[in-house]
Design a protein around this motif. Structure first.
Motif, mmCIF file in Angstrom:
data_model
loop_
_atom_site.group_PDB
_atom_site.id
_atom_site.type_symbol
_atom_site.label_atom_id
_atom_site.label_comp_id
_atom_site.label_asym_id
_atom_site.label_seq_id
_atom_site.Cartn_x
_atom_site.Cartn_y
_atom_site.Cartn_z
ATOM 1 N N GLY A 78 0.782 -0.983 0.058
ATOM 2 C CA GLY A 78 0.057 0.108 0.054
ATOM 3 C C GLY A 78 0.884 1.190 -0.187
ATOM 4 O O GLY A 78 0.744 2.243 -0.639
ATOM 5 N N LEU A 79 1.865 1.286 0.971
ATOM 6 C CA LEU A 79 2.846 2.332 0.972
ATOM 7 C C LEU A 79 3.604 2.446 -0.415
ATOM 8 O O LEU A 79 3.768 3.731 -0.810
ATOM 9 C CB LEU A 79 3.866 2.129 1.865
ATOM 10 C CG LEU A 79 3.235 2.080 3.509
ATOM 11 C CD1 LEU A 79 4.213 1.965 4.569
ATOM 12 C CD2 LEU A 79 2.924 3.680 3.805
ATOM 13 N N ASP A 80 3.957 1.395 -1.097
ATOM 14 C CA ASP A 80 4.732 1.393 -2.319
ATOM 15 C C ASP A 80 3.610 2.080 -3.371
ATOM 16 O O ASP A 80 4.333 3.064 -4.203
ATOM 17 C CB ASP A 80 4.878 0.113 -2.727
ATOM 18 C CG ASP A 80 5.129 -0.098 -4.268
ATOM 19 O OD1 ASP A 80 5.954 0.698 -4.942
ATOM 20 O OD2 ASP A 80 4.547 -1.020 -4.939
ATOM 21 N N GLN A 185 -5.208 -11.938 -1.229
ATOM 22 C CA GLN A 185 -6.499 -11.443 -0.509
ATOM 23 C C GLN A 185 -5.847 -10.781 0.742
ATOM 24 O O GLN A 185 -6.223 -9.897 1.331
ATOM 25 C CB GLN A 185 -7.534 -12.464 -0.424
ATOM 26 C CG GLN A 185 -8.481 -12.197 0.706
ATOM 27 C CD GLN A 185 -9.549 -13.145 1.094
ATOM 28 O OE1 GLN A 185 -9.385 -14.319 0.555
ATOM 29 N NE2 GLN A 185 -10.367 -12.907 2.176
ATOM 30 N N LEU A 186 -4.997 -11.593 1.461
ATOM 31 C CA LEU A 186 -4.583 -11.096 2.740
ATOM 32 C C LEU A 186 -3.486 -9.800 2.539
ATOM 33 O O LEU A 186 -3.713 -8.872 3.361
ATOM 34 C CB LEU A 186 -3.705 -12.233 3.466
ATOM 35 C CG LEU A 186 -4.359 -13.361 3.996
ATOM 36 C CD1 LEU A 186 -3.398 -14.509 4.479
ATOM 37 C CD2 LEU A 186 -5.143 -13.058 5.170
ATOM 38 N N ILE A 187 -2.847 -9.905 1.426
ATOM 39 C CA ILE A 187 -1.810 -8.702 0.969
ATOM 40 C C ILE A 187 -2.962 -7.558 0.778
ATOM 41 O O ILE A 187 -2.527 -6.293 1.278
ATOM 42 C CB ILE A 187 -1.103 -9.004 -0.140
ATOM 43 C CG1 ILE A 187 -0.033 -9.872 0.289
ATOM 44 C CG2 ILE A 187 -0.639 -7.688 -0.828
ATOM 45 C CD1 ILE A 187 0.981 -10.406 -1.003
ATOM 46 N N SER A 188 -3.923 -7.600 -0.177
ATOM 47 C CA SER A 188 -5.004 -6.692 -0.085
ATOM 48 C C SER A 188 -5.566 -6.178 1.270
ATOM 49 O O SER A 188 -5.727 -4.911 1.216
ATOM 50 C CB SER A 188 -6.016 -7.132 -0.805
ATOM 51 O OG SER A 188 -5.492 -7.532 -2.307
ATOM 52 N N ILE A 189 -5.773 -7.058 2.032
ATOM 53 C CA ILE A 189 -6.500 -6.658 3.310
ATOM 54 C C ILE A 189 -5.707 -5.760 3.996
ATOM 55 O O ILE A 189 -5.687 -4.727 4.748
ATOM 56 C CB ILE A 189 -6.976 -7.848 4.326
ATOM 57 C CG1 ILE A 189 -8.219 -8.217 3.514
ATOM 58 C CG2 ILE A 189 -7.247 -7.297 5.477
ATOM 59 C CD1 ILE A 189 -8.565 -9.891 4.164
ATOM 60 N N GLY A 190 -4.058 -6.324 4.338
ATOM 61 C CA GLY A 190 -3.306 -5.519 4.805
ATOM 62 C C GLY A 190 -2.902 -4.195 4.269
ATOM 63 O O GLY A 190 -2.850 -3.008 4.921
ATOM 64 N N GLY A 191 -2.773 -3.952 2.831
ATOM 65 C CA GLY A 191 -2.758 -2.652 2.442
ATOM 66 C C GLY A 191 -3.978 -1.597 2.731
ATOM 67 O O GLY A 191 -3.761 -0.617 2.779
ATOM 68 N N VAL A 192 -5.435 -2.063 2.673
ATOM 69 C CA VAL A 192 -6.368 -1.313 3.010
ATOM 70 C C VAL A 192 -6.202 -0.825 4.074
ATOM 71 O O VAL A 192 -6.623 0.524 4.335
ATOM 72 C CB VAL A 192 -7.714 -2.193 2.531
ATOM 73 C CG1 VAL A 192 -8.946 -1.451 2.939
ATOM 74 C CG2 VAL A 192 -7.971 -2.399 1.088
ATOM 75 N N LEU A 193 -5.900 -1.890 5.168
ATOM 76 C CA LEU A 193 -6.114 -1.126 6.451
ATOM 77 C C LEU A 193 -4.939 -0.198 6.719
ATOM 78 O O LEU A 193 -4.971 0.715 7.282
ATOM 79 C CB LEU A 193 -5.649 -2.308 7.452
ATOM 80 C CG LEU A 193 -6.930 -3.384 7.547
ATOM 81 C CD1 LEU A 193 -6.411 -4.723 8.383
ATOM 82 C CD2 LEU A 193 -8.081 -2.640 8.237
ATOM 83 N N ALA A 194 -3.657 -0.310 6.198
ATOM 84 C CA ALA A 194 -2.632 0.719 6.151
ATOM 85 C C ALA A 194 -2.695 1.893 5.715
ATOM 86 O O ALA A 194 -2.383 2.907 5.897
ATOM 87 C CB ALA A 194 -1.453 0.078 5.618
ATOM 88 N N MET A 195 -3.670 2.074 4.774
ATOM 89 C CA MET A 195 -4.254 3.430 3.654
ATOM 90 C C MET A 195 -5.306 4.148 4.666
ATOM 91 O O MET A 195 -5.390 5.113 4.231
ATOM 92 C CB MET A 195 -4.632 2.933 2.578
ATOM 93 C CG MET A 195 -3.333 2.464 1.575
ATOM 94 S SD MET A 195 -2.132 3.724 1.231
ATOM 95 C CE MET A 195 -0.881 2.811 2.499
#
Length: 310
Positions: A78-80, A185-195
């Protein structure tokens, strides 16, 4: 069947890279903040991967550590994406995508520090060439673009964040092999939460798409660029040699540069084109890893390291 699959892999990788590069056009034209755009891209792709994981019967990893690593990989992704978007706004899709491609050197540094991976002389030379290439690209840009500093900093740091994301994907698999759709799916969830927090801090008033057209482009960005393009790349890479993979991956920054210059009328002079070519050549060299027998040539340098040479 195997031969046909091998022959189609280079085509799939090139198509995936070009599609991925075309995503920068959507970022440049949709009136949404960079952090919000990252949020929506990962949110849309997360829904797609959740459906695919359900259809394929893929289950969540049993290891909590593996889940944590996958979520952390998503946070870095997400940061990237957010920083890459900011770089696109500042210096254009071409230069920002090229700077993001420098992640290969951050991966090499992470591999050296945490995975005991040795670096060859060629890889060290490639780092030096990349620095020269970036300087050649940056010198004219700084002369006429007041946002150049922000664009170069965010572009380069986005590469570091991508390298960190890839590192935690590796740690996820090392902890517990995870099916691809569930992993994404887990990567997407982590990115959404971080954003969520930075999106409301930095993009207030510029979070939601304003028209049906923008909604459509956001959906395309999340499905085609994040799911289809990444799928083609992930499918093709294991079927190709490392040298050919490194060479073909350069089609992404090349496509972005050509689009930036010809479609978006980005002024890129001769010095910058030469710097871009030099940087891409350096990235290609940096992607190469010496064969095991070739490592014997560098045993002399192992005496300067505390770790055992492999």
């Amino acid at each position: 069947m195997a031969i046909a699959s091998t022959r189609s892999a280079p085509i799939g990788l090139v198509i995936g890279c070009i599609i991925f590069g075309l995503g920068s056009l959507i970022v440049a034209h949709v009136d949404i903040g960079g952090w919000a755009m990252s949020f929506w891209r990962l949110a849309v792709s997360g829904i797609v991967f959740a459906v695919l994981a359900k259809l394929m019967g893929q289950r969540m990893p049993k290891s909590r550590r593996a889940i944590f690593y996958a979520l952390l990989s998503g946070a870095f992704l997400g940061l990237d994406l957010a920083l890459w978007h900011e770089s696109i706004y500042a210096v254009g899709p071409g230069i920002s995508t090229l700077l993001n491609s420098l992640q290969i050197f951050f991966l090499a540094a992470i591999g050296f520090m945490y995975f005991n991976e040795r670096q060859s002389i060629v890889q060290l030379i490639s780092l030096f060439l990349a620095m020269i290439g970036v300087a050649m690209i940056g010198s004219p840009e700084f002369a006429h673009n007041t946002a150049a500093t922000w664009g170069f900093v965010t572009g380069i740091v986005s590469g570091a964040m991508l390298a960190a994301s890839m590192t935690f994907i590796r740690k996820t698999h090392d902890t517990e092999p995870t099916p691809i759709f569930m992993l994404m799916q887990l990567i997407s969830i982590g990115g959404v939460l971080a954003m969520i927090v930075p999106m409301f801090v930095f993009d207030t008033g510029n979070i939601l798409p304003n028209t049906w057209s923008e909604i459509g482009w956001v959906l395309i960005y999340g499905t085609v660029m994040q799911c289809l393009a990444w799928g083609l790349i992930a499918y093709s890479i294991p079927k190709l040699s490392l040298a050919l993979t490194g060479l073909l991956l350069l089609t992404e920054p090349i496509a972005a540069l050509v689009i930036d210059y010809s479609w978006l009328d980005k002024p890129i002079n001769t010095l910058q084109w030469r710097g871009a070519l030099l940087t891409m050549f350096a990235i290609y060299l940096g992607s190469l890893k010496p064969k095991p027998r070739a490592l014997r040539r560098y045993r002399f340098f192992s005496r300067f390291y505390k770790r055992d040479y492999k």
